[in-house]
Scaffold this motif. Structure first.
Motif, mmCIF file in Angstrom:
data_model
loop_
_atom_site.group_PDB
_atom_site.id
_atom_site.type_symbol
_atom_site.label_atom_id
_atom_site.label_comp_id
_atom_site.label_asym_id
_atom_site.label_seq_id
_atom_site.Cartn_x
_atom_site.Cartn_y
_atom_site.Cartn_z
ATOM 1 N N ASN A 131 0.818 -1.209 0.000
ATOM 2 C CA ASN A 131 0.000 0.000 0.000
ATOM 3 C C ASN A 131 0.856 1.264 0.000
ATOM 4 O O ASN A 131 0.575 2.218 -0.728
ATOM 5 N N ALA A 132 1.899 1.287 0.816
ATOM 6 C CA ALA A 132 2.714 2.494 0.940
ATOM 7 C C ALA A 132 3.345 2.884 -0.388
ATOM 8 O O ALA A 132 3.439 4.075 -0.720
ATOM 9 N N VAL A 133 3.758 1.884 -1.175
ATOM 10 C CA VAL A 133 4.403 2.160 -2.460
ATOM 11 C C VAL A 133 3.433 2.849 -3.410
ATOM 12 O O VAL A 133 3.742 3.895 -4.004
ATOM 13 N N TYR A 134 2.235 2.278 -3.542
ATOM 14 C CA TYR A 134 1.289 2.817 -4.509
ATOM 15 C C TYR A 134 0.576 4.065 -3.995
ATOM 16 O O TYR A 134 0.198 4.934 -4.782
ATOM 17 N N GLU A 135 0.434 4.175 -2.690
ATOM 18 C CA GLU A 135 -0.127 5.396 -2.128
ATOM 19 C C GLU A 135 0.798 6.580 -2.425
ATOM 20 O O GLU A 135 0.337 7.671 -2.788
ATOM 21 N N ALA A 136 2.090 6.373 -2.285
ATOM 22 C CA ALA A 136 3.047 7.443 -2.578
ATOM 23 C C ALA A 136 2.993 7.836 -4.047
ATOM 24 O O ALA A 136 3.030 9.033 -4.387
ATOM 25 N N LYS A 137 2.879 6.856 -4.939
ATOM 26 C CA LYS A 137 2.762 7.164 -6.369
ATOM 27 C C LYS A 137 1.490 7.953 -6.654
ATOM 28 O O LYS A 137 1.489 8.895 -7.465
ATOM 29 N N TYR A 138 0.413 7.576 -5.988
ATOM 30 C CA TYR A 138 -0.850 8.288 -6.170
ATOM 31 C C TYR A 138 -0.730 9.737 -5.705
ATOM 32 O O TYR A 138 -1.152 10.666 -6.412
ATOM 33 N N HIS A 139 -0.132 9.949 -4.542
ATOM 34 C CA HIS A 139 -0.011 11.309 -4.021
ATOM 35 C C HIS A 139 0.948 12.159 -4.858
ATOM 36 O O HIS A 139 0.818 13.385 -4.883
ATOM 37 N N GLN B 286 0.844 11.993 -7.967
ATOM 38 C CA GLN B 286 0.058 12.109 -9.196
ATOM 39 C C GLN B 286 0.679 11.323 -10.351
ATOM 40 O O GLN B 286 0.508 11.674 -11.512
ATOM 41 N N GLU B 287 1.369 10.223 -10.017
ATOM 42 C CA GLU B 287 1.952 9.362 -11.041
ATOM 43 C C GLU B 287 0.942 8.324 -11.526
ATOM 44 O O GLU B 287 1.094 7.791 -12.635
ATOM 45 N N ILE B 288 -0.039 7.995 -10.696
ATOM 46 C CA ILE B 288 -1.085 7.043 -11.053
ATOM 47 C C ILE B 288 -2.421 7.583 -10.556
ATOM 48 O O ILE B 288 -2.467 8.443 -9.677
ATOM 49 N N THR B 289 -3.500 7.064 -11.128
ATOM 50 C CA THR B 289 -4.835 7.459 -10.688
ATOM 51 C C THR B 289 -5.231 6.683 -9.438
ATOM 52 O O THR B 289 -4.567 5.705 -9.057
ATOM 53 N N LEU B 290 -6.342 7.087 -8.822
ATOM 54 C CA LEU B 290 -6.846 6.369 -7.659
ATOM 55 C C LEU B 290 -7.208 4.930 -8.024
ATOM 56 O O LEU B 290 -6.912 3.989 -7.270
ATOM 57 N N ARG B 291 -7.816 4.744 -9.181
ATOM 58 C CA ARG B 291 -8.169 3.389 -9.624
ATOM 59 C C ARG B 291 -6.916 2.534 -9.800
ATOM 60 O O ARG B 291 -6.883 1.361 -9.395
ATOM 61 N N ASP B 292 -5.872 3.114 -10.391
ATOM 62 C CA ASP B 292 -4.615 2.384 -10.542
ATOM 63 C C ASP B 292 -4.038 1.998 -9.182
ATOM 64 O O ASP B 292 -3.521 0.885 -9.016
ATOM 65 N N TYR B 293 -4.092 2.922 -8.251
ATOM 66 C CA TYR B 293 -3.587 2.672 -6.896
ATOM 67 C C TYR B 293 -4.248 1.432 -6.309
ATOM 68 O O TYR B 293 -3.574 0.501 -5.830
ATOM 69 N N TRP B 294 -5.571 1.371 -6.350
ATOM 70 C CA TRP B 294 -6.289 0.215 -5.799
ATOM 71 C C TRP B 294 -5.928 -1.070 -6.549
ATOM 72 O O TRP B 294 -5.676 -2.114 -5.943
ATOM 73 N N ASN B 295 -5.935 -0.987 -7.888
ATOM 74 C CA ASN B 295 -5.735 -2.187 -8.690
ATOM 75 C C ASN B 295 -4.304 -2.705 -8.623
ATOM 76 O O ASN B 295 -4.082 -3.909 -8.462
ATOM 77 N N PHE B 296 -3.314 -1.823 -8.761
ATOM 78 C CA PHE B 296 -1.924 -2.259 -8.747
ATOM 79 C C PHE B 296 -1.564 -2.875 -7.398
ATOM 80 O O PHE B 296 -0.802 -3.837 -7.329
ATOM 81 N N ARG B 297 -2.101 -2.306 -6.336
ATOM 82 C CA ARG B 297 -1.845 -2.844 -4.992
ATOM 83 C C ARG B 297 -2.331 -4.284 -4.895
ATOM 84 O O ARG B 297 -1.625 -5.161 -4.379
ATOM 85 N N LEU B 298 -3.530 -4.545 -5.398
ATOM 86 C CA LEU B 298 -4.078 -5.895 -5.345
ATOM 87 C C LEU B 298 -3.317 -6.852 -6.265
ATOM 88 O O LEU B 298 -3.000 -7.979 -5.872
ATOM 89 N N ILE B 299 -3.025 -6.409 -7.477
ATOM 90 C CA ILE B 299 -2.312 -7.258 -8.436
ATOM 91 C C ILE B 299 -0.945 -7.656 -7.886
ATOM 92 O O ILE B 299 -0.533 -8.820 -7.983
#
Length: 234
Positions: free
Chosen positions: A52-60, A62-75
Motif C-alpha cells: 500500500n505504501a508504495v502505490y499510495e506514494a505514487k498516487y499522491h 500524481q503518477e497514477i490514478t486512484l483506480r490504478d492505486y487500488w488495482n496495482f496494490r491488489l495485483i
C-alpha cells in the motif's frame, strides 16, 4: 478577512476514517472473492498493507490514478501468492470490497452534532476523490448525507477530475455560487486539501491527525487534530 459562507470538506480520513472500517471489510472481501477465498485472508491483508505504501506514494505524487492505486496494490499482492489477476478482475474485487465496507461504517453522534450546528450557519459541501457509489454510500452510512445538498457533493468520478486538479474545486465553487474568498476547505491531505484549494485562493484548515509538519502555505488558515477545533477558524 472575508467571512466564511461555504465549508468544503474532504471525505476520507476527514469525516469517515479508514481505520474504522477498511481492515475488517478487506479481510471479508478476501474471504469471499473467488480469486482469493482459498488463500489465507490475514496473509493477504499483511501483504496488501506492505504494498500500500508504495502505490499510495505514487498516487499522491500524481503518477497514477486512484483506480490504478487500488488495482496495482491488489495485483502486486496476489503475485506474491503466485496468482495472476487481470485489471478487470481487480476492479470487480475492489467494487466488492467497497460494497462490503459500508456495513462497517457507523454514524458518530459527535460528528453529526457538529454538522447539524454548522448546517444552520453555513453551506456545506464535499470534494472527494473516489467512485460515486462508494463515496455516496459512505456519506449515507455515516449519517452525514442529509447535511449536504446534492449539487455540493463533488466526487472525482462524476467531476472528471481528481484532486488536486483545480477544476474539481472550481466545480464546487460554481455549484455553490460562492466566491473563493468566502470558502474554506477542510481535509487531511496536504497536497489535495491545502495546496490544491490554495491554487484557487481558497483558505484551508489542515486536519492533521498524524502529527505531520505543516509547510509555509499562504492559504493555510489553521491546523486541527479534531473536527471540534474547526470552530476557531469559522
Amino acid at each position: 478577512m472575508a467571512p466564511v459562507k461555504l465549508i468544503l470538506f474532504d471525505l476520507d480520513d476527514t469525516l469517515v476514517h479508514f481505520d474504522d472500517y477498511w481492515g475488517q471489510s478487506l479481510l471479508e472481501a478476501f474471504r469471499r472473492h473467488p480469486a482469493t477465498r482459498d488463500l489465507d485472508a490475514q496473509a493477504l491483508y499483511d501483504a496488501t498493507w506492505k504494498h500500500n505504501a508504495v502505490y499510495e506514494a505514487k498516487y499522491h505524487r500524481q503518477e497514477i490514478t486512484l483506480r490504478d492505486y487500488w488495482n496495482f496494490r491488489l495485483i502486486r499482492t496476489l503475485a506474491e501468492f503466485g496468482r495472476e489477476i487481470e485489471v478487470e478482475d481487480a476492479d470487480r474485487f475492489n467494487r466488492m470490497h467497497q460494497t462490503l465496507s459500508l456495513a462497517f461504517i457507523k454514524p458518530d453522534p459527535a460528528t453529526i452534532d457538529l454538522f447539524a450546528k454548522w448546517s444552520r450557519r453555513y453551506r456545506l459541501g464535499i470534494v472527494t476523490n473516489g467512485t460515486t457509489s462508494w463515496q455516496m454510500g459512505k456519506l449515507e452510512a455515516s449519517g452525514l448525507l442529509p447535511y449536504f445538498s446534492p449539487e455540493l457533493i463533488v466526487i472525482s468520478e462524476q467531476a472528471g477530475f481528481e484532486k488536486p486538479a483545480p477544476e474539481i474545486y472550481a466545480q464546487a465553487l460554481a455549484a455553490a455560487g460562492t466566491a473563493e474568498e468566502h470558502a474554506l476547505f477542510v481535509g487531511d491531505s496536504w497536497s489535495n486539501d491545502v495546496v490544491g484549494p490554495g491554487r484557487l485562493g481558497i483558505r484551508a484548515v489542515w486536519f492533521n491527525k498524524s502529527g505531520g509538519q505543516a509547510q509555509p502555505q499562504s492559504n493555510l488558515a489553521g491546523v486541527i487534530s479534531r473536527l471540534e477545533e474547526l470552530e476557531a477558524y469559522l
